[in-house]
Design an enzyme around this catalytic site. Structure first.
Site, PDB file in Angstrom:
ATOM      1  N   ASP A 240       0.866  -1.171   0.000  1.00 62.15           N
ATOM      2  CA  ASP A 240       0.000   0.000   0.000  1.00 62.15           C
ATOM      3  C   ASP A 240       0.909   1.229   0.000  1.00 62.15           C
ATOM      4  O   ASP A 240       2.131   1.131   0.181  1.00 62.15           O
ATOM      5  CB  ASP A 240      -0.881  -0.045   1.256  1.00 62.15           C
ATOM      6  CG  ASP A 240      -1.939   1.033   1.250  1.00 62.15           C
ATOM      7  OD1 ASP A 240      -2.434   1.368   2.345  1.00 62.15           O
ATOM      8  OD2 ASP A 240      -2.277   1.573   0.167  1.00 62.15           O
TER       9      ASP A 240
ATOM     10  N   ASP B  64      -0.173   4.894   1.343  1.00 65.49           N
ATOM     11  CA  ASP B  64      -0.343   5.758   2.529  1.00 65.49           C
ATOM     12  C   ASP B  64      -0.315   4.919   3.805  1.00 65.49           C
ATOM     13  O   ASP B  64      -1.075   3.960   3.954  1.00 65.49           O
ATOM     14  CB  ASP B  64      -1.674   6.512   2.440  1.00 65.49           C
ATOM     15  CG  ASP B  64      -1.725   7.427   1.216  1.00 65.49           C
ATOM     16  OD1 ASP B  64      -2.818   7.901   0.863  1.00 65.49           O
ATOM     17  OD2 ASP B  64      -0.659   7.660   0.616  1.00 65.49           O
TER      18      ASP B  64
END
Lengths: 139, 639
Positions: B459, B461
């Site tokens: 991922d 963030d």
């Protein structure tokens, strides 16, 4: 290895075929007489005899004669060797530092089954063997 | 024994030269890589020094050799005493335990060892005896030896005297070096080639091992070593195998640069391509292709700026500096190739020969696919290309395709330029040997294409960059100024790349759907992120975003797995099969990763605190403090 099962099986099969072919090619070299030549060379004790074995006795002995009897600094021309023949390059290699000069050589090194005519400026110095003859330029 | 001393001295000179270069790098060498690379460096340095000293009128004899060795030895001592400015290293760990090897690995090693012994057996009693080997290299070496250097007027000798005086002199110079120790001899000098062959296989393995697992690297090395034509030329003094060694290893360093963005590998690649120009004229084609592809790769990955221009110019400079003495000589003496006089090649002559292309292609396919003993390799290679055709122009493969394509075109143009009704003769006498030049690169690429690559999905963030915090629009990163790399992330990504993992980002970015940021603005943030990662030595292979709102019901918004499916298609992954990892910071990441068939790692640098995951339905397989720890978990896990 990070492989799916089917890809793994394909690669194993290919590797097996590859190894079999590899072994076959190694054994197959004997068909071309390479191993026979190799074993002869291994049994031959000295470098000179190995060279003689490889070049052929007639050519080797003739080249040795030429290298000893053509004075240093003289030039020669090779005659009778087929174009691009391995024997022709062997001869040039062996005779160095004698240099080939096709225009106006001091000697003509003739190695041929067929009798070779040379121009009148050259006289036969020696018939070394059945194929090898050395001509020197008239002074 | 004199022969062994001669090559040991080449190694000493090579080690000294390589240390001089390596002190400017931060590159980490493996032990086998260092010493095999040093050997090739030694070969090149010996021949460059031979040319320079000959042209300077310095007599080349054993005393000269001893002075050179003494100088090298002094430098060696200096290198050990004076600390290096950068931190290059040689990994001295060397696994010698035969017990740790699998059965397959033992078979590969024994096969390579047998091949080396077999090549030695074939070479030991033989004088130099193949046509070009005698006419070209052996005769030149004899000339150099008896003249104590390059004879006066050598570069203008007629073809009746010596074939191709325009040829680069590495091989005869090295033979002459050996003669300084052994005296001139007809027998034994052939043994140079098995030594070069062995060093080639070792260096090839060392470099391939930086990319693949040990089993695969040994398999690739076994494949290369047992190609019958390659093994055959390991016993003949021809430069074709030597050129293959230099070009293959140069290319592998270039590939390491492509894959890991390792600038030091690029410099080593340039060094080797420069050295290859001392081996055979055909190296010009490969070197030109390298410089073109290298420039293209750098410009496509980075916006043009001072740093990227420096990256492009440095390899060019290295190649020019190394090749310069030889090209100065060629220019000064007006040396041209008797077959290919470049000054006489024109657009007209090439156009006139275009009609020969069908005949050339026919001859090419006869040579490559005809019933000859080694063509099984080329059949497999082209089969691999067809099988993996969808990936030939993706990621690093596009640069490999470009390099090989340019090199092949270069060779064909060369053939077209020199044919004057002699096409059949030239193709017949040379193409089989010339294909050896490509063998190392193609063997590697074939294995690379069918290799199941390692991927790390993550991922963005909360994993790569810090969550912004706040409410509403402020939650989202809409400007580069709001993007902050989390601690140790750059280091983690570089470590993952170095370990062979391709990093792929899969992230929800509904700030686009909400209108807080446009797609081009998001792309710009992504580009800057990638540039920073590249600067730190890492690289992102792919970045996938879902720009949609959660309420849109798209298939790509996590925890849905649409982006994972797209990644599978793009990366040519048949099935994740829990072989790869997804690193996230929230429950939806764990859910998405699990549903997609990945193992999951939760990092605590985002939304989640330690212990929160215990109540989740989709629990992570691992929990890590940060991305660096997550990468450590992955590298130590067994799949």
């Amino acid at each position: 290895m990070n492989l799916t099962a089917s890809k793994n099986n394909i690669l194993k099969l290919l590797m097996t075929v590859w190894v079999i072919l590899w072994v076959v090619f190694v054994i197959r070299e004997s068909k071309h007489g390479q191993y026979e030549t190799l074993f002869k060379l291994y049994k031959t004790p000295s470098p000179e005899l190995k060279m003689r074995e490889l070049y052929g006795g007639e050519l080797y002995d003739f080249l040795v004669f030429c290298s000893r009897n053509i004075p240093q600094g003289s030039t020669y021309e090779l005659i009778g060797f087929p174009k691009y023949a391995l024997n022709e390059v062997r001869a040039r290699f062996f005779l160095w530092p004698l240099r080939q000069d096709k225009k106006s050589p001091d000697y003509k090194v003739v190695y041929s089954d067929i009798p070779v005519e040379t121009k009148g400026d050259y006289v036969k110095q020696v018939d070394f063997n059945a194929k090898g003859a050395l001509y020197v330029r008239k002074r | 024994m004199s022969f062994v001393y001669a090559l040991l001295c080449v190694e000493i000179i090579g080690v000294t030269s390589l240390l001089a270069v390596a002190r400017c790098l931060k590159y980490k060498f493996s032990l086998s890589e260092f010493f095999s690379l040093a050997f090739f460096c030694g070969l090149a340095v010996v021949s460059i020094e031979f040319l320079i000293s000959s042209l300077s009128g310095i007599k080349y004899n054993f005393a000269h050799v001893l002075i050179l060795l003494l100088t090298a030895s002094i430098f060696l001592v200096v290198f050990f005493v004076v600390p290096s400015r950068k931190s290059f290293s040689v990994d001295l760990s060397f696994e010698v335990g035969f017990k740790t090897l699998s059965l397959l690995e033992k078979i590969f090693i024994l096969g390579i060892v047998f091949q080396v012994i077999w090549v030695v057996f074939l070479s030991l009693p033989m004088p130099v005896d193949a046509h070009d080997a005698v006419a070209n290299y052996a005769l030149k070496a004899k000339m150099f030896y008896f003249a104590g250097g390059i004879p006066h007027g050598f570069f203008n000798f007629s073809e009746d005297l010596v074939a191709h005086p325009d040829y680069p002199i590495l091989l005869p110079a090295v033979m002459n070096w050996v003669y300084q120790f052994t005296g001139f001899e007809y027998i034994g000098i052939n043994m140079i080639m098995p030594v070069i062959f062995t060093a080639f296989i070792i260096l090839f393995y060392s470099l391939v091992f930086k990319i693949f697992s040990r089993t695969y690297a040994l398999g690739a090395s076994f494949l290369l070593a047992t190609i019958p034509q390659v093994a055959a030329y390991a016993g003949i003094i021809h430069t074709d195998l030597v050129l293959a060694a230099f070009v293959s290893c140069a290319f592998l360093y270039f590939f390491l640069f492509l894959k890991n963005n390792d600038g030091d590998a690029l410099l080593l690649s340039a060094l080797f391509f420069g050295f290859s120009l001392w081996v055979k004229n055909e190296a010009v084609v490969f070197t030109a292709a390298f410089l073109a592809v290298c420039s293209s790769a750098i410009l496509s990955r980075e916006r043009p700026h001072a740093g990227s221009l420096r990256k492009i110019l440095l390899p060019v400079l290295i190649v020019i500096l190394i090749a310069m003495p030889w090209f100065i000589v060629k220019t000064k003496y007006g040396v041209v190739n008797s077959d290919l006089d470049v000054s006489k090649v024109s657009a007209v002559s090439i156009l006139l020969n275009i009609k020969e292309i069908p005949a050339m292609l026919n001859l090419f396919q006869q040579e490559v696919f005809g019933p000859k003993k080694w063509n099984i390799f080329w059949v497999l290679f082209f089969a691999a290309l067809i099988w993996k055709r969808k990936t030939l122009f993706k990621d690093e493969n596009k640069y490999v395709s470009l390099f090989l394509g340019l090199s092949v075109v270069g060779y064909f143009i060369g053939y077209m330029a020199i044919t004057g009704g002699n096409l059949y003769f030239y193709i017949n006498t040379t193409i089989s040997r010339f294909m050896i030049h490509f063998t190392g690169i193609c063997a590697f690429w074939m294995v690379w294409l069918i290799w199941d690559k390692k991927f790390l999905f993550l991922d963005r963030d909360g994993v790569i960059c810090a969550e912004k915090g706040g409410e509403g629009k402020d939650v989202y990163i809409t400007r580069w100024e709001d993007f902050n790399f989390l601690p140790k992330v750059l280091e983690a990504l570089a470590a993952a790349n170095t370990a062979g993992y391709e990093c792929v980002v899969i992230s929800n970015q509904q700030c686009v759907g909400k209108g807080y940021i446009s797609q081009p603005e998001l792309d710009q943030i992504t580009r800057k992120m990638e540039e920073r990662i590249i600067k730190a030595g890492g690289r992102l292979a792919k970045v996938y975003y879902c720009p949609h709102l959660k309420s849109d019901g798209c298939v790509c918004h996590k925890p849905k797995i649409g982006l994972f499916e797209k990644a599978k298609r793009d990366l040519d992954i048949a099935d994740f099969s829990r072989k790869y990892y997804y690193v996230g910071d929230a429950e939806r990441d764990m859910e998405a990763g699990s549903k997609a068939g990945l193992k999951t790692i939760l990092v605590l640098t985002g939304k989640t605190k330690r212990g929160d995951e215990k109540n989740w339905i989709y629990k992570p397989d691992y929990v890590a403090a940060d991305l660096l720890e997550a990468v450590g978990i992955i590298m130590h896990s067994k799949l």
